[in-house]
Each structure stands twice: as C-alpha cells, then as structure tokens.
Design a protein around this motif. Structure first.
Motif, PDB file in Angstrom:
ATOM      1  N   TYR A   1       0.842  -1.190   0.000  1.00  0.00           N
ATOM      2  CA  TYR A   1       0.000   0.000   0.000  1.00  0.00           C
ATOM      3  C   TYR A   1       0.878   1.241   0.000  1.00  0.00           C
ATOM      4  N   TYR A   2       0.414   2.265  -0.672  1.00  0.00           N
ATOM      5  CA  TYR A   2       1.048   3.569  -0.544  1.00  0.00           C
ATOM      6  C   TYR A   2       0.493   4.211   0.726  1.00  0.00           C
ATOM      7  N   HIS A   3       1.353   4.868   1.462  1.00  0.00           N
ATOM      8  CA  HIS A   3       0.928   5.500   2.714  1.00  0.00           C
ATOM      9  C   HIS A   3      -0.270   6.410   2.471  1.00  0.00           C
ATOM     10  N   THR A   4      -0.234   7.159   1.386  1.00  0.00           N
ATOM     11  CA  THR A   4      -1.322   8.098   1.098  1.00  0.00           C
ATOM     12  C   THR A   4      -2.666   7.404   0.961  1.00  0.00           C
ATOM     13  N   ASP A   5      -2.667   6.123   0.547  1.00  0.00           N
ATOM     14  CA  ASP A   5      -3.920   5.381   0.414  1.00  0.00           C
ATOM     15  C   ASP A   5      -4.469   4.949   1.772  1.00  0.00           C
ATOM     16  N   LEU A   6      -3.614   4.861   2.779  1.00  0.00           N
ATOM     17  CA  LEU A   6      -4.033   4.400   4.102  1.00  0.00           C
ATOM     18  C   LEU A   6      -4.415   5.540   5.040  1.00  0.00           C
ATOM     19  N   ILE A   7      -3.743   6.671   4.880  1.00  0.00           N
ATOM     20  CA  ILE A   7      -3.977   7.803   5.780  1.00  0.00           C
ATOM     21  C   ILE A   7      -5.412   8.301   5.628  1.00  0.00           C
ATOM     22  N   GLY A   8      -6.086   8.409   6.769  1.00  0.00           N
ATOM     23  CA  GLY A   8      -7.471   8.861   6.786  1.00  0.00           C
ATOM     24  C   GLY A   8      -8.493   7.735   6.849  1.00  0.00           C
ATOM     25  N   LEU A   9      -8.069   6.479   6.623  1.00  0.00           N
ATOM     26  CA  LEU A   9      -9.009   5.368   6.702  1.00  0.00           C
ATOM     27  C   LEU A   9      -9.485   5.188   8.138  1.00  0.00           C
ATOM     28  N   ALA A  10     -10.730   4.737   8.282  1.00  0.00           N
ATOM     29  CA  ALA A  10     -11.252   4.414   9.608  1.00  0.00           C
ATOM     30  C   ALA A  10     -10.517   3.188  10.124  1.00  0.00           C
ATOM     31  N   ALA A  11     -10.262   3.161  11.422  1.00  0.00           N
ATOM     32  CA  ALA A  11      -9.646   2.006  12.077  1.00  0.00           C
ATOM     33  C   ALA A  11     -10.692   1.416  13.015  1.00  0.00           C
ATOM     34  N   VAL A  12     -10.996   0.121  12.809  1.00  0.00           N
ATOM     35  CA  VAL A  12     -11.977  -0.567  13.642  1.00  0.00           C
ATOM     36  C   VAL A  12     -11.363  -1.862  14.154  1.00  0.00           C
ATOM     37  N   THR A  13     -11.885  -2.334  15.274  1.00  0.00           N
ATOM     38  CA  THR A  13     -11.405  -3.605  15.817  1.00  0.00           C
ATOM     39  C   THR A  13     -12.047  -4.752  15.038  1.00  0.00           C
ATOM     40  N   THR A  14     -11.593  -5.950  15.296  1.00  0.00           N
ATOM     41  CA  THR A  14     -12.167  -7.131  14.651  1.00  0.00           C
ATOM     42  C   THR A  14     -13.631  -7.311  15.051  1.00  0.00           C
ATOM     43  N   ASP A  15     -14.053  -6.696  16.167  1.00  0.00           N
ATOM     44  CA  ASP A  15     -15.446  -6.736  16.609  1.00  0.00           C
ATOM     45  C   ASP A  15     -16.262  -5.580  16.040  1.00  0.00           C
TER      46      ASP A  15
END
Length: 185
Positions: A95-109
């Motif tokens: 992944y390019y860092h720019t594609d990941l920055i800003g994505l929501a982070a959620v737990t496995t639950d």
C-alpha cells in the motif's frame, strides 16, 4: 488533480555546479526520473531531474535550470511530489501511505478505534499510527497479525490489538516494561 505523494527530499548542495543530494522514497531510487516533473508540496514549483547518479545512501542529482551552488543550496529540504496516478500499481498486501492515511480504524469486533494518522518506519518495520476520537494516538505494528484486513475501497483497516498482560496485583493491566528474571521484584 489527485492526491500528491512525496517521492523524494532534496538535501544539501553537492559540489559547485548545482548538484544536490537527493533522498528518494521509492523502491527504485531512479524512478524519480520517470515520473516527469516533480512538484513542490504547494504544487507551484516544478523540478525536472536532469542527471542522477548513485551515492552511498542517496542520489546526487541535478535539476534543469539549477546550475550554481547558491541555487542548489536554496533547495535544501524541499520535498518532491508526484500525482498518485503516476505511481505504479501495488502488489497484493502493498500500500502507498497516502492510500491508508485517513481510513477508519476498527477492531475485529467492529468497534471504532479512530483514523489512520500516519505510517512510520523507524528501522524495525512499519508502524501504523491511529488517532482515536479522544486521547493519545496509538502506535501498532503494521503486520498481518495486528492489521489483518485493509479495505481501501471500504475506507477502513481492521485492527486486532495485541493482547495486554495482566498485572499480578489487583488484576490491573500493565504494558510490558522489561523482561524479569526469577527473583526480581
């Protein structure tokens, strides 16, 4: 125009004819020559690599229109960008860092942890930085075990937080601090 991605940073002048040290952030250091004009962060200044040769941990490069040491010295610290669409496609699990920055982070639950703030690498592997809605950011290993799913189209990363260690007294949760030998308090 699409998002800009930082591909290099200009360092100190090298010699008297306008050359500079150039640190690239691409898999192939010479790829910066293939992207066409490189842009300053504001998008207003363009730089075209005229020559580049490999040095110990960087390139020594010249830019069209930069012919003196004074001109080269004024470029020290300038970061160089290209539009995202000029970069090659990534392989699976890349992944390019720019594609990941800003994505929501959620737990496995499915519990919301926050948003991806940055990806760092301090030499021992990639670290994902998550900014929660409140409180301090979290730094976690960017590994398949901790980040089992990256869904760019869905706008999220799934985080499996590492297990915490239960303390011996009152059941409090402690972060590991050092390895204990038998007989240590």
């Amino acid at each position: 125009m699409s998002a800009l991605v930082c591909v290099a940073r200009i360092g100190a002048a090298h010699g008297v004819r306008g050359a500079v040290k150039l640190w690239t952030f691409t898999e192939d250091p010479f790829a910066v020559r293939r992207y066409g004009p490189l842009l300053a962060k504001d998008g207003k200044r363009q730089f075209e690599v005229a020559t580049a040769r490999e040095a110990k941990d960087h390139l020594v490069a010249t830019f069209k229109g930069v012919t003196t040491r004074d001109e080269a010295e004024r470029l020290n610290g300038v970061e160089l960008y290209v539009p995202r669409e000029k970069l090659p496609a990534t392989d699976e699990d890349e992944y390019y860092h720019t594609d990941l920055i800003g994505l929501a982070a959620v737990t496995t639950d499915g519990e919301t942890l926050g948003r991806v703030l940055a990806i760092h690498n301090f030499g021992a592997g990639d670290i994902i930085e998550i900014a929660p809605p409140k409180g301090a950011t979290m730094l976690l290993p960017f590994s398949n075990a901790v980040v089992p799913e990256v869904d760019i189209e869905g706008g999220r990363v799934v985080i499996a937080p590492p297990h915490e260690i239960e303390g011996e007294e009152r059941g409090e949760t402690l972060a590991p601090s050092r390895r204990r030998e038998s007989g240590d308090p």
